[in-house]
Design an enzyme around this catalytic site. Structure first.
Site, PDB file in Angstrom:
ATOM      1  N   GLU A  16      -0.005   4.341  13.685  1.00  0.00           N
ATOM      2  CA  GLU A  16       0.206   5.615  12.997  1.00  0.00           C
ATOM      3  C   GLU A  16      -0.186   6.782  13.885  1.00  0.00           C
ATOM      4  O   GLU A  16       0.517   7.805  13.939  1.00  0.00           O
ATOM      5  CB  GLU A  16      -0.594   5.662  11.697  1.00  0.00           C
ATOM      6  CG  GLU A  16      -0.358   6.947  10.913  1.00  0.00           C
ATOM      7  CD  GLU A  16      -1.140   7.026   9.619  1.00  0.00           C
ATOM      8  OE1 GLU A  16      -0.831   7.926   8.799  1.00  0.00           O
ATOM      9  OE2 GLU A  16      -2.071   6.214   9.412  1.00  0.00           O
TER      10      GLU A  16
ATOM     11  N   HIS B 246      -9.782   2.507   0.345  1.00  0.00           N
ATOM     12  CA  HIS B 246      -8.333   2.358   0.189  1.00  0.00           C
ATOM     13  C   HIS B 246      -8.033   1.827  -1.202  1.00  0.00           C
ATOM     14  O   HIS B 246      -8.309   0.667  -1.516  1.00  0.00           O
ATOM     15  CB  HIS B 246      -7.814   1.399   1.253  1.00  0.00           C
ATOM     16  CG  HIS B 246      -6.326   1.261   1.309  1.00  0.00           C
ATOM     17  ND1 HIS B 246      -5.478   1.902   0.433  1.00  0.00           N
ATOM     18  CD2 HIS B 246      -5.526   0.543   2.147  1.00  0.00           C
ATOM     19  CE1 HIS B 246      -4.226   1.591   0.721  1.00  0.00           C
ATOM     20  NE2 HIS B 246      -4.245   0.769   1.761  1.00  0.00           N
TER      21      HIS B 246
ATOM     22  N   LYS C 174      -9.404   8.291   3.194  1.00  0.00           N
ATOM     23  CA  LYS C 174      -9.914   6.951   2.876  1.00  0.00           C
ATOM     24  C   LYS C 174     -11.318   6.758   3.438  1.00  0.00           C
ATOM     25  O   LYS C 174     -12.058   5.896   2.971  1.00  0.00           O
ATOM     26  CB  LYS C 174      -8.971   5.882   3.408  1.00  0.00           C
ATOM     27  CG  LYS C 174      -7.632   5.796   2.677  1.00  0.00           C
ATOM     28  CD  LYS C 174      -6.764   4.690   3.244  1.00  0.00           C
ATOM     29  CE  LYS C 174      -5.444   4.581   2.492  1.00  0.00           C
ATOM     30  NZ  LYS C 174      -4.539   5.726   2.759  1.00  0.00           N
TER      31      LYS C 174
ATOM     32  N   CYS D 226       0.800  -1.227   0.000  1.00  0.00           N
ATOM     33  CA  CYS D 226       0.000   0.000   0.000  1.00  0.00           C
ATOM     34  C   CYS D 226       0.831   1.273   0.000  1.00  0.00           C
ATOM     35  O   CYS D 226       0.282   2.374  -0.082  1.00  0.00           O
ATOM     36  CB  CYS D 226      -0.955  -0.005   1.189  1.00  0.00           C
ATOM     37  SG  CYS D 226      -2.044  -1.436   1.197  1.00  0.00           S
TER      38      CYS D 226
ATOM     39  N   PHE E 247       1.368  -3.544   4.090  1.00  0.00           N
ATOM     40  CA  PHE E 247       1.670  -4.843   4.672  1.00  0.00           C
ATOM     41  C   PHE E 247       3.178  -5.107   4.622  1.00  0.00           C
ATOM     42  O   PHE E 247       3.859  -4.710   3.670  1.00  0.00           O
ATOM     43  CB  PHE E 247       0.947  -5.951   3.909  1.00  0.00           C
ATOM     44  CG  PHE E 247      -0.500  -6.115   4.278  1.00  0.00           C
ATOM     45  CD1 PHE E 247      -1.068  -5.395   5.318  1.00  0.00           C
ATOM     46  CD2 PHE E 247      -1.300  -7.006   3.583  1.00  0.00           C
ATOM     47  CE1 PHE E 247      -2.408  -5.563   5.665  1.00  0.00           C
ATOM     48  CE2 PHE E 247      -2.640  -7.183   3.918  1.00  0.00           C
ATOM     49  CZ  PHE E 247      -3.186  -6.455   4.956  1.00  0.00           C
TER      50      PHE E 247
ATOM     51  N   HIS F 203      -2.377   7.755   6.555  1.00  0.00           N
ATOM     52  CA  HIS F 203      -2.700   6.510   5.856  1.00  0.00           C
ATOM     53  C   HIS F 203      -4.071   6.044   6.319  1.00  0.00           C
ATOM     54  O   HIS F 203      -4.916   5.703   5.500  1.00  0.00           O
ATOM     55  CB  HIS F 203      -1.630   5.458   6.142  1.00  0.00           C
ATOM     56  CG  HIS F 203      -1.833   4.187   5.390  1.00  0.00           C
ATOM     57  ND1 HIS F 203      -1.878   4.140   4.016  1.00  0.00           N
ATOM     58  CD2 HIS F 203      -2.025   2.906   5.819  1.00  0.00           C
ATOM     59  CE1 HIS F 203      -2.074   2.885   3.619  1.00  0.00           C
ATOM     60  NE2 HIS F 203      -2.174   2.121   4.697  1.00  0.00           N
TER      61      HIS F 203
END
Length: 407
Positions: free
Chosen positions: A312, A334, A329, A168, A393, A301
């Protein structure tokens, strides 16, 4: 570390301008529609219509209407192209409409899925012993570079193409790599961005991991329960600032910093301490020669998964204090390899319009995260320097800093 940090300082510090952009996402087709949806705090997540999701926990996604995509293409070849190719053609068309004189020497694009839905078609036909007469087209349009090549071909561009597939973080990695290529002095003009089209295999994969939510996507909310997927594409024309100014190009913004890290904690979960995201953000600040207190807004994110938002959020709070934060998002889902590129353009629009994009569906603050969330509605603000995060990931982390150009 950035790939050109060992070069001579004079060479490595060329300024990098954004001179044109193009974007398609669930927010809309093009910059104007995107800006309008951001200002209106639109919820662009809807029930999935492209494939059967009746057996999935999550049944929603951020989608691009097929009807409008059908208008994007390259004449008779349009019928054979993957949806991702049509999206890339459309965003490149918008970008070149803003700056027809932009001639890229290199193209760097991020993606995760490529033409995966054609791979799904091929597998089903093969497994079901069905007619394979379409298989040459499926196979030819499956590779991740094909939509980029299709888009360049549609406009007579033949720049060498590099594809970055780093989970991502791919879209932000692509922009960051392109930024370093121009900053180093090795290139004057680089086309960059990211794309991904909704794929059934990817959708079901995230659903089986129970990373996707059957409810609303609520980044940083106390009751967040997971992500929703999206799709789209965005491109940015990056150019040496002196070169762009000399040819009279319109300067939209300046990219000033890029940071990356890998925390190697878990295949799908970030280090709970937030050390990986923090290192990427700190490196972006060092790359730009800026201090944390100079950042006016963070486009997080923010996938709305329990562990991602916690890691985060801790990193942002420790590094930036009460800086305004939002995850867009929440509005579009996403879009994986496209996310960093779309969000970079959202940041650019925020800088130009002097407003903070919203984090919609926000109901209850998470007591463990001391964050200043731009909750539910966009709001006016004076902003000059913004940070955009993309984390993936495997602990792949990337951050870029974008600066407003003085009038």
């Amino acid at each position: 570390m950035p790939i050109f940090d060992d070069l001579d300082v004079k060479t490595a510090r060329s300024r990098v301008a954004v001179v044109a952009t193009g974007v398609i996402s669930p927010l809309g087709f093009g910059l104007d529609e995107t800006l309008g949806a951001l200002r209106a705090s639109a919820d662009c997540v809807s029930p999935v219509t492209r494939f059967d999701v009746t057996k999935c926990r999550c049944q929603t996604a951020g989608q691009i209407p097929d009807g409008r995509l059908a208008q994007c293409g390259n004449g008779r070849k349009n019928q054979r192209l993957h949806r991702a190719s049509r999206v890339m053609i459309a965003v490149l068309d918008e970008m070149l409409g803003q700056d027809p004189g932009f001639k890229p020497e290199l193209t760097v694009i991020g993606t995760t899925s490529g033409g995966m839905s054609f791979g799904e078609d091929y597998y089903r036909a093969l497994h079901g012993h069905q007619e394979l007469r379409h298989s040459p087209g499926w196979i030819a349009n499956y590779p991740p570079q094909k939509p980029v090549i299709d888009a360049q071909d549609a406009f007579g561009i033949s720049a060498p193409c590099q594809i970055i597939a780093n989970a991502c973080a791919s879209g932000t990695n692509a922009i960051g790599h392109a930024f370093e290529c121009v900053r180093s002095g090795k290139y004057q003009r680089v086309l960059t961005g990211g794309y991904d089209a909704l794929s059934e295999l990817v959708f079901v994969g995230f659903d089986s991991l129970q990373a996707a939510t059957p409810e609303k996507c609520r980044p940083f909310d106390r009751d967040r329960s997971g992500m929703v997927l999206g799709e789209g594409a965005a491109v940015l024309a990056l150019e040496n600032l002196e070169s762009a100014s000399a040819r009279g190009a319109r300067i939209l913004a300046e990219i000033v910093g890029y940071g990356i890290s890998t925390d190697n904690h878990h295949l799908t979960q970030p280090d709970p301490s937030g050390s990986g995201p923090r290192r990427a953000m700190e490196q972006a600040l060092r790359s730009a020669g800026r201090a944390a207190q100079e950042v006016d807004y963070v486009n997080a994110h923010g996938t709305a998964t329990t562990f991602n938002d916690a890691a985060e959020g801790k990193a942002i709070a420790k590094l930036f204090g009460k800086v305004p934060v939002s995850s867009t998002k929440s509005m579009i889902g996403h879009s994986l390899g496209a996310a960093g590129a779309i969000e970079a353009i959202i940041c650019l629009l925020a800088l130009q319009g002097q407003f903070l994009p919203p984090n919609i569906n926000f109901r209850s603050p998470d007591e463990d995260l001391n964050l200043n969330i731009v909750a539910n509605k966009s709001r006016e603000a004076k902003i000059d320097l913004v940070l955009s995060n993309s984390f993936g990931f495997g602990g792949t982390n990337a951050s870029i800093l974008i600066q407003k150009i003085a009038a």
